[in-house]
Design an enzyme around this catalytic site. Sequence first.
Site, PDB file in Angstrom:
ATOM      1  N   ARG A   1       0.864  -1.189   0.000  1.00  0.00           N
ATOM      2  CA  ARG A   1       0.000   0.000   0.000  1.00  0.00           C
ATOM      3  C   ARG A   1       0.893   1.230   0.000  1.00  0.00           C
ATOM      4  O   ARG A   1       1.789   1.332   0.835  1.00  0.00           O
ATOM      5  CB  ARG A   1      -0.917   0.049   1.230  1.00  0.00           C
TER       6      ARG A   1
ATOM      7  N   HIS B   1      -7.525   0.798  -6.371  1.00  0.00           N
ATOM      8  CA  HIS B   1      -7.761   0.098  -5.094  1.00  0.00           C
ATOM      9  C   HIS B   1      -8.469  -1.237  -5.400  1.00  0.00           C
ATOM     10  O   HIS B   1      -9.632  -1.440  -5.064  1.00  0.00           O
ATOM     11  CB  HIS B   1      -8.608   0.991  -4.175  1.00  0.00           C
TER      12      HIS B   1
ATOM     13  N   GLN C   1     -10.340  -3.615  -2.791  1.00  0.00           N
ATOM     14  CA  GLN C   1     -11.608  -3.014  -2.346  1.00  0.00           C
ATOM     15  C   GLN C   1     -12.735  -3.375  -3.317  1.00  0.00           C
ATOM     16  O   GLN C   1     -13.884  -3.579  -2.910  1.00  0.00           O
ATOM     17  CB  GLN C   1     -11.433  -1.486  -2.277  1.00  0.00           C
TER      18      GLN C   1
ATOM     19  N   ASP D   1     -16.719   8.631  -1.268  1.00  0.00           N
ATOM     20  CA  ASP D   1     -15.414   8.427  -0.622  1.00  0.00           C
ATOM     21  C   ASP D   1     -14.961   9.789  -0.086  1.00  0.00           C
ATOM     22  O   ASP D   1     -15.553  10.826  -0.428  1.00  0.00           O
ATOM     23  CB  ASP D   1     -14.422   7.873  -1.667  1.00  0.00           C
TER      24      ASP D   1
ATOM     25  N   CYS E   1     -16.106   3.242   1.099  1.00  0.00           N
ATOM     26  CA  CYS E   1     -14.993   2.319   1.391  1.00  0.00           C
ATOM     27  C   CYS E   1     -14.460   2.493   2.804  1.00  0.00           C
ATOM     28  O   CYS E   1     -13.817   1.592   3.326  1.00  0.00           O
ATOM     29  CB  CYS E   1     -13.883   2.487   0.360  1.00  0.00           C
TER      30      CYS E   1
ATOM     31  N   ARG F   1     -13.977  -7.134   3.069  1.00  0.00           N
ATOM     32  CA  ARG F   1     -12.576  -7.007   2.653  1.00  0.00           C
ATOM     33  C   ARG F   1     -11.804  -8.284   2.976  1.00  0.00           C
ATOM     34  O   ARG F   1     -10.888  -8.661   2.256  1.00  0.00           O
ATOM     35  CB  ARG F   1     -11.912  -5.820   3.370  1.00  0.00           C
TER      36      ARG F   1
END
Length: 338
Positions: free
Chosen positions: A107, A134, A137, A230, A270, A315
């Site tokens: 990440r 991402h 996700q 988001d 998210c 997730r």
Amino acid sequence: MNHFKNRSFLKECDFTPRELQVLIDFAQHLKALKQAHVPHPYLQGKNIALLFEKTSTRTRSAFTVAATDLGAHPEFLGKNDIQFGQKESTADTAKVLGSMFDAIEYRGFAQTTVEALAANSGVPVWNGLTDEWHPTQMIADFLTLQEHFGQLKGLTLAYFGDGRSNMGNSLLVTAVMLGVNIHIGAPEALWPSQAVIQLAQGYAKQAGSQVLLTADAKQAAQGADAVYTDVWISMGEAVDPAERIQQLLPYQVNAELIAATGKDPLIMHCLPAYHDHDTVVGQQLGEQFGLAALEITDEVFTSPRSVVFEEAANRMPAIKAIMAATLGDPFLPDYLFD
Ligand code: CP
Ligand code: NVA
């Protein structure tokens, strides 16, 4: 034959639309196995590096728990604890990690960094979020949609906010790959790049799904089965908060915008989210700009149609599916890919 074996997952289009769907279905299966207490140790004896240059709650937790459930050993390597970036290049770090670990999660910031890790490590690399994409996700979010609607094809997803962020890019491309219509409600200055739009349009044509990019929030909302937002400022973005808030306030997910869908849509995010003043940043920006919430009101965030914590929980099986498929030998028969 395992179609995924030894492949990296750096962005959604690394896999075919069918492969993405198989991963979503496999995640659903692994979730059921865990709920039924059926062991699934596909990665017994493997060691996995979790390399984080940005902070994380969900992604780090999901990789850690999923790896452990699969019988692997996860090792967290925070950017302040290792030589990476400061004293050692990405390529050199990749060679060292690849000589000891069986796979690497990364990440961080640049997509080129995760690409360089994959090119130099000799092991599968998974993108746990970059500035551009991402992908883990996406498996969780489209699993959540599939659980609620039974299937994905023909649904309409409306995303509001920064359209050229990792989430804007990933939702646009993944939706159309999976046959979901996507509406992006954002000011033109924050639309995805032409390259990302063209990529999405290519998939949309194949799948028969629709892409709508519009600065008109109400138009974007129309007909949405799910509404997604988001944060307005992503990790590592150096922008003037006042300017960004002014740009994106018309796209706040609130009761009025939900009403404009003409439906009773699922509410998605998210996370983390600024829906109240219970965070340092939420309180500071909220008080400074006289707002009770930023990208989503607390009323909508906590409403019965909100699935934000289901997405967070998903997730784990999503990441488990990605790890098991690319590093292990699960039985994924050929007909799944037809
Ligand atoms: N959604 C998400 O990636 O959360 P974290 O930043 O907590 O990992
Ligand atoms: N766009 C957000 C996503 C966080 C999961 C960020 O990059 O900060």
